[in-house]
Design an enzyme around this catalytic site. Structure first.
Site: not given
Ligand code: NAP
Ligand code: GDD
Length: 374
Positions: A10, A12, A15, A60, A84, A86, A131, A157, A188
């Site tokens: 991941g 690209t 994170d 992959d 993931a 994600s 989550e 997850k 993001r």
């Molecule tokens: P992101 O920006 O969506 O990045 C996901 C990465 O996974 C990308 O590099 C994507 O590649 C790669 N990927 C997806 N499917 C794949 C596959 N089948 N094989 C190989 N690579 C694959 O996510 P992020 O926000 O950086 O989050 C990183 C990790 O932390 C994820 O596992 C996410 O679920 C977890 N997480 C995120 C948050 C948050 O708030 N950001 C919070 C808790 C946990 P491509 O560029 O090719 O799509």
């Molecule tokens: N995406 C999105 N778009 N969410 C919305 C919108 C909208 O237009 N309007 C309201 N929301 C609300 C969603 O219903 C959710 O309750 C909240 O905003 C956050 O949504 P996201 O920003 O899509 O993030 P997430 O909390 O569902 O998931 C992210 O955080 C998780 C950690 O708690 C992702 O990064 C997950 O990969 C990560 O695990």
């Protein structure tokens, strides 16, 4: 000192890009797994490509043979499993793919390490998530809070979390989960709510968009800055014992509050009217530089049921006490206000220069006209 080797899945993603920069600055040899794609979308790591100690491999999460080969070739000291599907809402549309990548994918990484005989030398970080708490049973949430996953993404997850724990106990492997709460940044993805808002605020303030449609405005999140959170991933693997940690700021805000503040930083003051699906954000005043834009009195934010989820997680609030105490991590490095501000400032600049990523490019004609898409 001997240079350590890290492998990031991941790389690209949001994170992955920050973690690469962090580890390169620490003197690591950094390897990353990228997916082959018909378009080159490696914008977040483009600045690192070609630099010494930065290497990319095609692979992959659904392809165990490829993962075994890469792990065998790189022989990493540390693996950061960030790859993931994600997006929570997308997981309702693609539940099987999400399970393959986010659940079985974790098992494939653990097995790739074992099959290469690295189980006692390679430390593994698993990107787990708040989550898992889902339909929350306790606020704030910490390492002892029961899990109640509430989407196909969270269920996948949860498997990742338990298989990591299982391999730690069964094979004495140093593998840990960071239970990270939402973390955001200028990098993001554009369909997560924070970036969708900051991009829209910037586009509306520059006359390039008229309205923003959102889902549940009352949803509560504990939002931190991604750049601060990648440090914690590293700290978790430097710890004496393999343990799981909650990573959060300990501060909670609603989507509505995020929206109000983001528009404010873009120079637009909003007032809320109505409730539930009828709630609207109306412009009450603008800063001096936006005076001639005719925004005052207009509805700029509306609720659309398109962005409601079949089951939504609405009350995430983390307690980072263990990470603070045992890892010495500072959860208060970047405040909520600073986070929103830096995201809006970045998007104001990107919109000005039209260098935004795919999803915002809804109007192809406009882009063709400006010569951006040839
Ligand atoms: P992101 O920006 O969506 O990045 C996901 C990465 O996974 C990308 O590099 C994507 O590649 C790669 N990927 C997806 N499917 C794949 C596959 N089948 N094989 C190989 N690579 C694959 O996510 P992020 O926000 O950086 O989050 C990183 C990790 O932390 C994820 O596992 C996410 O679920 C977890 N997480 C995120 C948050 C948050 O708030 N950001 C919070 C808790 C946990 P491509 O560029 O090719 O799509
Ligand atoms: N995406 C999105 N778009 N969410 C919305 C919108 C909208 O237009 N309007 C309201 N929301 C609300 C969603 O219903 C959710 O309750 C909240 O905003 C956050 O949504 P996201 O920003 O899509 O993030 P997430 O909390 O569902 O998931 C992210 O955080 C998780 C950690 O708690 C992702 O990064 C997950 O990969 C990560 O695990």
């Amino acid at each position: 000192m001997c240079m350590k080797t890290a492998l990031i899945t991941g790389i690209t993603g949001q994170d992955g890009s920050y973690l690469s920069e962090f580890l390169l600055a620490k003197g690591y040899d950094v390897h990353g797994i990228i997916r082959r794609s018909s378009v080159d979308y490696r914008e977040r790591i483009a600045h690192l490509e070609g630099t010494p100690h930065f290497h990319l491999h095609y692979g992959d999460m659904s392809d165990s043979m490829g993962l075994v080969q890469i792990v065998g070739k790189v022989r990493p000291d540390e693996i950061y499993n960030l790859a993931a599907q994600s997006h929570v809402q997308v997981s309702f549309d693609s539940p099987e793919y999400t399970a393959d990548c986010d659940a079985t994918g974790v098992l494939r990484i653990l097995e790739a390490v074992r099959q290469n005989g690295l189980e006692h030398s390679c430390r593994i970080y698993q990107a787990s998530t708040s989550e898992l708490y889902g339909k929350v049973e306790q606020v704030p949430q910490d390492e002892q809070t029961p899990f109640h996953p509430y989407s196909p993404y969270a269920v996948a997850k949860l498997y990742g979390y338990w298989i990591v724990k299982e391999y730690r106990e069964a094979y004495d492997m140093f593998c840990c989960s960071g239970i990270l709460f939402n973390h955001e940044s200028e990098r993001r993805g554009e369909t997560f709510v924070t970036r969708k808002i900051t991009l829209a605020a910037a586009r509306i303030a520059q006359g390039k968009q008229t309205k923003l449609y959102l889902g549940n405005l009352s949803s509560l999140r504990d939002w931190g800055y991604a750049k601060d959170y990648v440090e914690c991933m590293w700290l978790i693997l430097q710890n004496k014992r393999p343990e799981d940690f909650v990573i959060a700021t300990g501060v909670q805000h609603s989507v509505r509050e995020f929206c109000e503040l983001a528009f404010q930083y873009a120079g637009i003051h909003l007032r809320w009217e109505g409730e539930g699906k009828d709630e609207k954000g109306i412009c009450v005043s603008v800063s001096d530089n936006l005076r001639d834009m005719d925004l005052v009195g207009k509805v700029l934010v509306e609720v659309s049921s398109d962005f409601y989820r079949p089951t939504d997680v609405v009350n995430l609030w983390g307690n980072p006490a263990k990470a603070k105490r045992e890892l010495g991590w500072n959860p208060a490095k970047t405040s909520f206000e600073d986070l929103v501000k830096l995201m809006v400032e970045s998007d104001m600049e990107k919109v000005r220069n039209e260098v935004i990523l795919g999803h915002a490019r809804t109007n192809l004609a406009e882009y063709l006209e400006k010569g951006i898409v040839k």
